[in-house]
Motif scaffolding. Structure first.
Motif, PDB file in Angstrom:
ATOM      1  N   ILE A  73     -85.752  31.612 -21.042  1.00 47.77           N
ATOM      2  CA  ILE A  73     -85.755  31.245 -22.460  1.00 47.77           C
ATOM      3  C   ILE A  73     -84.315  30.930 -22.867  1.00 47.77           C
ATOM      4  O   ILE A  73     -83.446  31.804 -22.835  1.00 47.77           O
ATOM      5  CB  ILE A  73     -86.339  32.370 -23.330  1.00 47.77           C
ATOM      6  N   GLU A  74     -84.092  29.683 -23.225  1.00 46.61           N
ATOM      7  CA  GLU A  74     -82.764  29.255 -23.661  1.00 46.61           C
ATOM      8  C   GLU A  74     -82.384  29.948 -24.959  1.00 46.61           C
ATOM      9  O   GLU A  74     -83.255  30.309 -25.755  1.00 46.61           O
ATOM     10  CB  GLU A  74     -82.754  27.743 -23.909  1.00 46.61           C
ATOM     11  N   PRO A  75     -81.097  30.097 -25.211  1.00 44.92           N
ATOM     12  CA  PRO A  75     -80.652  30.688 -26.481  1.00 44.92           C
ATOM     13  C   PRO A  75     -81.208  29.918 -27.682  1.00 44.92           C
ATOM     14  O   PRO A  75     -81.357  28.697 -27.635  1.00 44.92           O
ATOM     15  CB  PRO A  75     -79.128  30.551 -26.418  1.00 44.92           C
ATOM     16  N   ASN A  76     -81.535  30.667 -28.718  1.00 47.22           N
ATOM     17  CA  ASN A  76     -81.955  30.147 -30.021  1.00 47.22           C
ATOM     18  C   ASN A  76     -83.316  29.466 -30.053  1.00 47.22           C
ATOM     19  O   ASN A  76     -83.691  28.918 -31.094  1.00 47.22           O
ATOM     20  CB  ASN A  76     -80.883  29.213 -30.602  1.00 47.22           C
ATOM     21  N   LEU A  77     -84.092  29.498 -28.957  1.00 51.13           N
ATOM     22  CA  LEU A  77     -85.438  28.933 -28.992  1.00 51.13           C
ATOM     23  C   LEU A  77     -86.406  29.948 -29.594  1.00 51.13           C
ATOM     24  O   LEU A  77     -86.371  31.136 -29.243  1.00 51.13           O
ATOM     25  CB  LEU A  77     -85.934  28.554 -27.600  1.00 51.13           C
ATOM     26  N   LEU A  78     -87.279  29.473 -30.465  1.00 52.33           N
ATOM     27  CA  LEU A  78     -88.313  30.332 -31.030  1.00 52.33           C
ATOM     28  C   LEU A  78     -89.305  30.667 -29.921  1.00 52.33           C
ATOM     29  O   LEU A  78     -89.784  29.769 -29.211  1.00 52.33           O
ATOM     30  CB  LEU A  78     -89.012  29.610 -32.187  1.00 52.33           C
ATOM     31  N   HIS A  79     -89.595  31.968 -29.754  1.00 55.06           N
ATOM     32  CA  HIS A  79     -90.527  32.385 -28.721  1.00 55.06           C
ATOM     33  C   HIS A  79     -91.302  33.626 -29.152  1.00 55.06           C
ATOM     34  O   HIS A  79     -90.882  34.364 -30.043  1.00 55.06           O
ATOM     35  CB  HIS A  79     -89.815  32.619 -27.380  1.00 55.06           C
ATOM     36  N   SER A  80     -92.460  33.813 -28.509  1.00 59.47           N
ATOM     37  CA  SER A  80     -93.320  34.956 -28.808  1.00 59.47           C
ATOM     38  C   SER A  80     -94.180  35.241 -27.582  1.00 59.47           C
ATOM     39  O   SER A  80     -94.219  34.452 -26.639  1.00 59.47           O
ATOM     40  CB  SER A  80     -94.215  34.655 -30.020  1.00 59.47           C
ATOM     41  N   ALA A  81     -94.865  36.385 -27.617  1.00 61.18           N
ATOM     42  CA  ALA A  81     -95.764  36.745 -26.520  1.00 61.18           C
ATOM     43  C   ALA A  81     -96.896  37.605 -27.058  1.00 61.18           C
ATOM     44  O   ALA A  81     -96.710  38.404 -27.974  1.00 61.18           O
ATOM     45  CB  ALA A  81     -95.015  37.503 -25.432  1.00 61.18           C
ATOM     46  N   VAL A  82     -98.070  37.426 -26.463  1.00 59.50           N
ATOM     47  CA  VAL A  82     -99.239  38.259 -26.737  1.00 59.50           C
ATOM     48  C   VAL A  82     -99.670  38.837 -25.403  1.00 59.50           C
ATOM     49  O   VAL A  82     -99.807  38.103 -24.417  1.00 59.50           O
ATOM     50  CB  VAL A  82    -100.395  37.434 -27.340  1.00 59.50           C
ATOM     51  N   CYS A  83     -99.880  40.144 -25.360  1.00 52.85           N
ATOM     52  CA  CYS A  83    -100.317  40.793 -24.125  1.00 52.85           C
ATOM     53  C   CYS A  83    -101.834  40.659 -23.996  1.00 52.85           C
ATOM     54  O   CYS A  83    -102.587  41.205 -24.805  1.00 52.85           O
ATOM     55  CB  CYS A  83     -99.900  42.265 -24.120  1.00 52.85           C
ATOM     56  N   LEU A  84    -102.280  39.933 -22.979  1.00 53.47           N
ATOM     57  CA  LEU A  84    -103.712  39.713 -22.743  1.00 53.47           C
ATOM     58  C   LEU A  84    -104.318  40.801 -21.865  1.00 53.47           C
ATOM     59  O   LEU A  84    -105.491  41.115 -21.986  1.00 53.47           O
ATOM     60  CB  LEU A  84    -103.931  38.342 -22.098  1.00 53.47           C
ATOM     61  N   GLU A  85    -103.522  41.335 -20.943  1.00 54.02           N
ATOM     62  CA  GLU A  85    -103.921  42.453 -20.080  1.00 54.02           C
ATOM     63  C   GLU A  85    -102.716  43.382 -19.983  1.00 54.02           C
ATOM     64  O   GLU A  85    -101.605  42.927 -19.716  1.00 54.02           O
ATOM     65  CB  GLU A  85    -104.292  41.967 -18.680  1.00 54.02           C
ATOM     66  N   GLU A  86    -102.934  44.680 -20.192  1.00 55.85           N
ATOM     67  CA  GLU A  86    -101.836  45.657 -20.172  1.00 55.85           C
ATOM     68  C   GLU A  86    -100.854  45.351 -19.050  1.00 55.85           C
ATOM     69  O   GLU A  86    -101.261  45.033 -17.934  1.00 55.85           O
ATOM     70  CB  GLU A  86    -102.415  47.052 -19.971  1.00 55.85           C
ATOM     71  N   GLY A  87     -99.555  45.435 -19.374  1.00 57.93           N
ATOM     72  CA  GLY A  87     -98.582  45.108 -18.345  1.00 57.93           C
ATOM     73  C   GLY A  87     -97.162  45.465 -18.720  1.00 57.93           C
ATOM     74  O   GLY A  87     -96.896  46.056 -19.770  1.00 57.93           O
ATOM     75  N   MET A  88     -96.250  45.065 -17.828  1.00 58.40           N
ATOM     76  CA  MET A  88     -94.823  45.334 -18.022  1.00 58.40           C
ATOM     77  C   MET A  88     -94.016  44.072 -17.743  1.00 58.40           C
ATOM     78  O   MET A  88     -94.343  43.307 -16.835  1.00 58.40           O
ATOM     79  CB  MET A  88     -94.344  46.431 -17.077  1.00 58.40           C
ATOM     80  N   LEU A  89     -92.957  43.918 -18.531  1.00 57.26           N
ATOM     81  CA  LEU A  89     -92.003  42.836 -18.355  1.00 57.26           C
ATOM     82  C   LEU A  89     -90.622  43.428 -18.128  1.00 57.26           C
ATOM     83  O   LEU A  89     -90.296  44.475 -18.690  1.00 57.26           O
ATOM     84  CB  LEU A  89     -91.940  41.960 -19.614  1.00 57.26           C
ATOM     85  N   ILE A  90     -89.820  42.751 -17.332  1.00 58.43           N
ATOM     86  CA  ILE A  90     -88.400  43.072 -17.235  1.00 58.43           C
ATOM     87  C   ILE A  90     -87.668  41.934 -17.928  1.00 58.43           C
ATOM     88  O   ILE A  90     -87.715  40.783 -17.479  1.00 58.43           O
ATOM     89  CB  ILE A  90     -87.929  43.215 -15.783  1.00 58.43           C
ATOM     90  N   ASP A  91     -87.041  42.257 -19.059  1.00 60.35           N
ATOM     91  CA  ASP A  91     -86.260  41.290 -19.818  1.00 60.35           C
ATOM     92  C   ASP A  91     -84.797  41.448 -19.457  1.00 60.35           C
ATOM     93  O   ASP A  91     -84.266  42.568 -19.473  1.00 60.35           O
ATOM     94  CB  ASP A  91     -86.419  41.513 -21.326  1.00 60.35           C
ATOM     95  N   THR A  92     -84.137  40.341 -19.165  1.00 60.19           N
ATOM     96  CA  THR A  92     -82.713  40.330 -18.887  1.00 60.19           C
ATOM     97  C   THR A  92     -82.040  39.422 -19.907  1.00 60.19           C
ATOM     98  O   THR A  92     -82.504  38.305 -20.142  1.00 60.19           O
ATOM     99  CB  THR A  92     -82.433  39.828 -17.457  1.00 60.19           C
TER     100      THR A  92
END
Length: 124
Positions: A84-103
């Motif tokens: 995800i580039e800087p300043n881009l509008l973004h969102s997420a919906v969890c469809l199945e329980e899970g985990m993300l690693i955000d850097t």
């Protein structure tokens, strides 16, 4: 434990921070240039539309998510990565329980302030 010493300890010794709405996180490591965060989502949890000046790379450890980045929707599942580039509008919906690693680069100073991100919303 203070935030300064926390960045040097083992992940298993870091407590989960609960934000409500089916979202919790723990820091995996950071300095002033980079931050890695493990984020746990229950099914239906939301990351509401938001943007920030940080560069973000996300790895989906498990589960299934619908990401929307700059108006483009895509399904992300375990093993997938997202940039995800800087300043881009973004969102997420969890469809199945899970985990993300955000850097993030640079470090998310707002995360270190102890205030939860405003973009985590209640589940439907």
């Amino acid at each position: 434990m203070d935030r300064n010493s926390e960045k040097y300890i083992l992940t298993e010794e870091v407590d989960w921070e609960e934000f409500g709405g089916g979202v919790s996180r723990k820091f995996l490591g950071y300095d002033n240039q980079i931050m890695m965060v493990l984020v746990k989502f229950e099914k239906g949890a939301l990351g509401s539309p938001h943007s920030h000046f940080h560069t973000q790379a996300t790895y989906c450890v498990s589960g299934k998510f619908e990401f929307e980045i700059d108006g483009v929707k895509q399904i992300v599942k375990g093993g997938d990565g997202v940039y995800i580039e800087p300043n881009l509008l973004h969102s997420a919906v969890c469809l199945e329980e899970g985990m993300l690693i955000d850097t993030f680069s640079p470090v998310r100073e707002d995360f270190l302030s102890g205030v939860g991100p405003s973009y985590f919303s209640d589940k439907d």
